[in-house]
Design a protein around this motif. Structure first.
Motif, PDB file in Angstrom:
ATOM      1  N   ILE A   9       4.205  -1.294 -15.158  1.00 54.34           N
ATOM      2  CA  ILE A   9       4.405   0.105 -14.743  1.00 54.34           C
ATOM      3  C   ILE A   9       3.341   0.471 -13.722  1.00 54.34           C
ATOM      4  O   ILE A   9       2.152   0.156 -13.905  1.00 54.34           O
ATOM      5  CB  ILE A   9       4.303   1.054 -15.962  1.00 54.34           C
ATOM      6  CG1 ILE A   9       5.257   0.622 -17.079  1.00 54.34           C
ATOM      7  CG2 ILE A   9       4.571   2.501 -15.546  1.00 54.34           C
ATOM      8  CD1 ILE A   9       6.707   0.687 -16.724  1.00 54.34           C
ATOM      9  N   SER A  10       3.740   1.139 -12.652  1.00 57.18           N
ATOM     10  CA  SER A  10       2.750   1.581 -11.660  1.00 57.18           C
ATOM     11  C   SER A  10       1.889   2.692 -12.251  1.00 57.18           C
ATOM     12  O   SER A  10       2.363   3.497 -13.068  1.00 57.18           O
ATOM     13  CB  SER A  10       3.452   2.081 -10.392  1.00 57.18           C
ATOM     14  OG  SER A  10       4.163   3.277 -10.663  1.00 57.18           O
ATOM     15  N   ILE A  11       0.638   2.726 -11.870  1.00 59.97           N
ATOM     16  CA  ILE A  11      -0.288   3.717 -12.417  1.00 59.97           C
ATOM     17  C   ILE A  11       0.208   5.135 -12.131  1.00 59.97           C
ATOM     18  O   ILE A  11       0.072   6.035 -12.965  1.00 59.97           O
ATOM     19  CB  ILE A  11      -1.709   3.486 -11.848  1.00 59.97           C
ATOM     20  CG1 ILE A  11      -2.271   2.180 -12.429  1.00 59.97           C
ATOM     21  CG2 ILE A  11      -2.644   4.655 -12.165  1.00 59.97           C
ATOM     22  CD1 ILE A  11      -3.622   1.767 -11.858  1.00 59.97           C
ATOM     23  N   ALA A  12       0.822   5.331 -10.980  1.00 63.71           N
ATOM     24  CA  ALA A  12       1.315   6.671 -10.626  1.00 63.71           C
ATOM     25  C   ALA A  12       2.436   7.127 -11.555  1.00 63.71           C
ATOM     26  O   ALA A  12       2.685   8.328 -11.691  1.00 63.71           O
ATOM     27  CB  ALA A  12       1.805   6.683  -9.183  1.00 63.71           C
ATOM     28  N   SER A  13       3.124   6.176 -12.225  1.00 67.79           N
ATOM     29  CA  SER A  13       4.267   6.520 -13.077  1.00 67.79           C
ATOM     30  C   SER A  13       3.882   6.690 -14.551  1.00 67.79           C
ATOM     31  O   SER A  13       4.742   6.995 -15.383  1.00 67.79           O
ATOM     32  CB  SER A  13       5.347   5.440 -12.981  1.00 67.79           C
ATOM     33  OG  SER A  13       5.760   5.270 -11.657  1.00 67.79           O
TER      34      SER A  13
ATOM     35  N   VAL B 188      -0.015  -2.511 -17.221  1.00 68.79           N
ATOM     36  CA  VAL B 188      -0.372  -2.192 -15.835  1.00 68.79           C
ATOM     37  C   VAL B 188      -1.209  -3.340 -15.267  1.00 68.79           C
ATOM     38  O   VAL B 188      -1.819  -4.121 -16.007  1.00 68.79           O
ATOM     39  CB  VAL B 188      -1.172  -0.873 -15.728  1.00 68.79           C
ATOM     40  CG1 VAL B 188      -0.337   0.308 -16.169  1.00 68.79           C
ATOM     41  CG2 VAL B 188      -2.463  -0.944 -16.535  1.00 68.79           C
ATOM     42  N   THR B 189      -1.239  -3.450 -13.957  1.00 69.13           N
ATOM     43  CA  THR B 189      -2.139  -4.385 -13.281  1.00 69.13           C
ATOM     44  C   THR B 189      -2.913  -3.601 -12.232  1.00 69.13           C
ATOM     45  O   THR B 189      -2.475  -2.542 -11.774  1.00 69.13           O
ATOM     46  CB  THR B 189      -1.373  -5.531 -12.597  1.00 69.13           C
ATOM     47  OG1 THR B 189      -0.513  -4.980 -11.593  1.00 69.13           O
ATOM     48  CG2 THR B 189      -0.548  -6.309 -13.602  1.00 69.13           C
ATOM     49  N   GLY B 190      -4.074  -4.132 -11.833  1.00 69.55           N
ATOM     50  CA  GLY B 190      -4.854  -3.452 -10.810  1.00 69.55           C
ATOM     51  C   GLY B 190      -6.123  -4.191 -10.476  1.00 69.55           C
ATOM     52  O   GLY B 190      -6.579  -5.072 -11.212  1.00 69.55           O
TER      53      GLY B 190
ATOM     54  N   ASP C 150      -7.301  -0.119  -9.611  1.00 66.07           N
ATOM     55  CA  ASP C 150      -6.420   0.530  -8.622  1.00 66.07           C
ATOM     56  C   ASP C 150      -5.286  -0.439  -8.298  1.00 66.07           C
ATOM     57  O   ASP C 150      -5.532  -1.603  -7.965  1.00 66.07           O
ATOM     58  CB  ASP C 150      -7.237   0.848  -7.363  1.00 66.07           C
ATOM     59  CG  ASP C 150      -6.430   1.638  -6.329  1.00 66.07           C
ATOM     60  OD1 ASP C 150      -5.195   1.752  -6.492  1.00 66.07           O
ATOM     61  OD2 ASP C 150      -7.026   2.134  -5.360  1.00 66.07           O
ATOM     62  N   ASP C 151      -4.027   0.036  -8.437  1.00 67.69           N
ATOM     63  CA  ASP C 151      -2.881  -0.828  -8.104  1.00 67.69           C
ATOM     64  C   ASP C 151      -2.209  -0.413  -6.798  1.00 67.69           C
ATOM     65  O   ASP C 151      -1.121  -0.891  -6.465  1.00 67.69           O
ATOM     66  CB  ASP C 151      -1.862  -0.826  -9.242  1.00 67.69           C
ATOM     67  CG  ASP C 151      -1.136   0.515  -9.391  1.00 67.69           C
ATOM     68  OD1 ASP C 151      -1.580   1.514  -8.773  1.00 67.69           O
ATOM     69  OD2 ASP C 151      -0.145   0.571 -10.144  1.00 67.69           O
TER      70      ASP C 151
ATOM     71  N   SER D 108      -1.129   2.593  -6.195  1.00 71.25           N
ATOM     72  CA  SER D 108      -0.429   3.870  -6.408  1.00 71.25           C
ATOM     73  C   SER D 108      -1.338   4.905  -7.056  1.00 71.25           C
ATOM     74  O   SER D 108      -1.035   6.099  -7.062  1.00 71.25           O
ATOM     75  CB  SER D 108       0.801   3.656  -7.291  1.00 71.25           C
ATOM     76  OG  SER D 108       0.421   3.409  -8.637  1.00 71.25           O
TER      77      SER D 108
END
Length: 721
Positions: free
Chosen positions: A54-58, A67-69, A89-90, A92
């Motif tokens: 899942i994107s961090i922004a979502s 999550v990854t980053g 930080d990914d 997003s």
């Protein structure tokens, strides 16, 4: 693991699984997991989704996500222990990761692993942080930014577990079972009958449009990535609902079977007051000496009881009645039905204070009739205990009242034929069973069982009663005696304590009496009593012109009895107490109830306490004092009490907030230990299941025992209690 599957395959011990030895087998047994079949029906509580990144922004607060980053920073600061804070930080957005409770050596190792610029794969619950969203103590792994991220093929199940039995151990045991079933299902072209025995008749499964049992089990242990995750988590997907339906059905069948079994037992039929064979029946004399008329509701319930006990099969009746509805009078008449037929009756109450209140009432009512009331509690003196035991054994005591002491081994009844249990949810199932067995008379040609009457002042919503008490006949006393006044309920913060003190003072100066109830968030009875003692000392200083008493659970029986007698006789204006006065205390002149820290109690308990006032003709009030800040949940509970005095409405809301196990004390009976069903969430299914259970008993009797054994197992031993 065997390569082929037959119908008995699932009955094998789990020790056949790779990695399961004697020690691991012992750990599995703590969760009653012995066979492969037990594993198959040990269903997940919830799921983790590691099938997608899942994107961090979502991200949403409260979700658990993968999550990854890229690590932007990693800093350490020390409070009571080391705290490591990182940011990733990914592209997003930015997410904070925090790790607590490390020593300096561990922090050095973790800091080296989490160097700035590395990429991480993290999983955990998303929370609101100071500057951005965060995960506390995430599962994490350092990854190569340019390699494909390894994802799970299905949602990760989270199973009910116990000490020494990890999630990984359960998953490793379940996976080969599921994989074998998948393979065999494919090889047999979906013929699941050879794999998992489906006891629900195919016609009914088709009629209700339920997925096959095997499909449901495989789906719930290994949900596919494209499943409806929200429905699955909420328990509303068709596969889970299929098994929920079957589990509730098994429970209903168990209760109905228990009811029918009771009808096969023998019990002494009582000749009632209307019979000319009884000279001057005690029940008739008792009614003549009462200073009031029975309500229509009491008379209706007594008619139900009279019909039951005149039969040659044991009565199994539950009486529900709101606080102050007159259940004790009904209990006394029920006991007299046994006594006037030459038998003994016993009443068991959960606390010494409540049992003592019953003893005082029964002595006042029955001794003028020439009857002997015996008293037995854990705190009885040696001489009193010996005399009580002798009178119970030789039959000179016709009515026996007590606490848990009644079912101890040394207690031998002369001829017990009526067992009355008050507030039965306070007793464990083994305790209730132990008292019932005291009434078994095995020396007769037919084994004779006692009649059983259960009373509760906790009203039970209809759908829950259909599940928890389907093995009992139920009667409701839904009418209060004339002269009872509604209780005004007021909700005030603790900052208004001085105003409340003034209200208590004024009421007592006018000749009224009041309760001041102390509660603590801790369960410790010692701390509860200390809080009451401290409050008592403060009130004595603040209200020096009032006679104030104190009662709590750690006082000796004689001390409590003396204080309660003084309060009942009007010698004390104010009684400071713990929640020991919740049930059974009846002082008509008491018209004001103050409950400290009321937000810490359940709705039903607050309703019970409120029921100690409003028992006379004068207007009464209950002040719910709360501490700040008051949570949203706490406010909702207190507003419910302020807005309604209907015990059924209070119980319905309490049930939704606390669940059936807390409200009914059913943790030992199986209702709150269901594998997959939730009586609150799934209550809409219960009326239909009730009808279907009877249909199975009538049309498919061969399915009843297997369904009960699968879902209830050993707990079926206690269904008659």
């Amino acid at each position: 693991m065997k390569e082929t599957v037959d119908q008995d395959w699932l009955e094998q011990s789990i020790i056949v699984l790779k990695g399961v030895g004697e020690k691991m087998l012992e750990r599995f047994s703590k969760r009653s997991l012995f066979s492969l079949n037990d594993l198959l029906f040990h269903l997940p509580l919830r799921y983790q989704d590691k099938t997608r990144v899942i994107s961090i922004a979502s991200l949403r607060i409260g979700d658990s996500a993968l999550v990854t980053g890229k690590l932007l920073s990693c800093k350490t600061h020390y409070a009571r222990s080391a705290v490591l804070s990182c940011e990733i930080d990914d592209g997003s957005g930015v997410l904070s990761l925090r790790f607590f409770h490390f020593n300096k050596q561990q922090v050095v190792g973790l800091s080296r692993a989490l160097e700035q610029g590395k990429w991480l794969k993290c999983f955990g619950e998303i929370k609101r942080g100071r500057q951005c969203l965060e995960i506390i103590h995430p599962e994490y792994r350092v990854i190569d930014q340019h390699q494909t991220i390894q994802l799970e093929e299905s949602l990760s199940p989270i199973y009910p577990t116990t000490d020494g039995l990890s999630q990984l151990a359960i998953r490793n045991a379940v996976i080969p079972v599921i994989e074998q079933l998948k393979t065999q299902m494919a090889n047999t072209k979906g013929d699941s009958i050879t794999l998992v025995k489906d006891y629900l008749p195919p016609a009914i499964r088709q009629e209700l449009q339920l997925p096959s049992l095997l499909e449901a089990l495989i789906y719930l242990h290994a949900p596919p990535p494209d499943c409806a995750v929200f429905e699955l988590v909420e328990g509303n997907d068709p596969y889970r609902q299929s098994l929920v339906f079957e589990e509730l059905l098994a429970h209903q069948l168990s209760m109905k079977q228990a009811y029918q079994e009771q009808k096969q037992y023998h019990a002494p039929p009582f000749l009632l007051a209307a019979s000319k064979n009884i000279a001057r029946p005690y029940s008739e004399q008792f009614l003549q000496q009462l200073p009031f008329e029975l309500t229509q509701a009491q008379s209706r319930v007594l008619a139900d009881i009279a019909s039951d006990v005149s039969d040659a099969h044991p009565m199994q009746r539950l009486i529900q009645g709101d606080v102050g509805s007159g259940k004790t009078v009904v209990a006394a008449l029920s006991a007299l039905y046994a006594i006037e037929n030459g038998f003994q009756a016993a009443l068991m109450a959960p606390t010494e204070l409540l049992a003592a209140q019953h003893r005082d009432n029964f002595q006042q009512w029955l001794e003028p009739l020439g009857l002997n009331v015996a008293w037995l509690s854990g705190k009885s003196k040696v001489k009193q205990r010996r005399e009580a035991l002798e009178s119970i054994a030789d039959g000179s005591a016709q009515m026996i009242i007590g606490t848990h002491a009644l079912f101890q081994e040394e207690v031998v009844f002369h001829d017990l034929a009526m067992v009355i249990i008050d507030e039965q949810h306070r007793f464990g199932v083994h305790q209730r069973l132990a008292l019932l067995q005291k009434g078994l008379n095995k020396g007769l040609p037919k084994e004779r069982h006692p009649h059983q009457l259960i009373m509760t002042a906790t009203p039970i919503p209809r759908t829950l009663a259909m599940t928890a008490y389907a093995h009992l006949d139920c009667s409701i006393i839904d009418e209060l005696p004339p002269g009872r006044t509604p209780v005004e309920t007021v909700v005030l913060g603790e900052q208004r304590r001085d105003d409340i003190l003034q209200r208590v003072h004024q009421a007592c100066l006018k000749g009224r009496q009041a309760y001041w109830v102390c509660t603590l968030i801790e369960e410790s009875e010692v701390l509860q009593c200390q809080a009451a003692e401290k409050t008592y000392e403060q009130l004595c200083l603040q209200l020096p012109d009032l006679a104030i008493g104190l009662v709590h659970g750690r006082m000796k029986g004689d001390e409590k009895k003396a204080v309660m007698a003084s309060f009942k006789q009007g010698e004390l204006a104010l009684l400071v107490a713990t929640t020991v006065i919740e049930v059974g205390v009846d002082v008509p002149n008491a018209s004001l109830m103050i409950i400290e820290n009321s937000e810490r109690l359940g709705l039903s308990q607050l309703h019970q306490l409120r029921g100690r006032v409003g028992r006379g003709s004068q207007s009464s009030a209950c002040v719910l004092m709360y501490g700040s800040p008051l949570s949203k949940n706490g406010k909702s509970r207190l507003m419910t009490l302020r807005e309604t005095s209907d015990g059924f409405e209070v119980a319905r809301k309490d049930l939704a907030l606390r669940g059936p196990g807390e409200v009914l004390g059913t943790r030992q009976t199986g209702l709150a230990e269901m594998k997959i069903a939730d009586v609150i969430r799934d209550q809409h299914l219960i009326p239909g299941i009730n009808t279907l259970a009877q249909r199975l008993i009538n049309d498919y009797p061969e399915t009843v025992e297997p369904l009960i054994k699968r879902w209830i197992g050993h707990k079926v031993d206690y269904k008659n209690v």
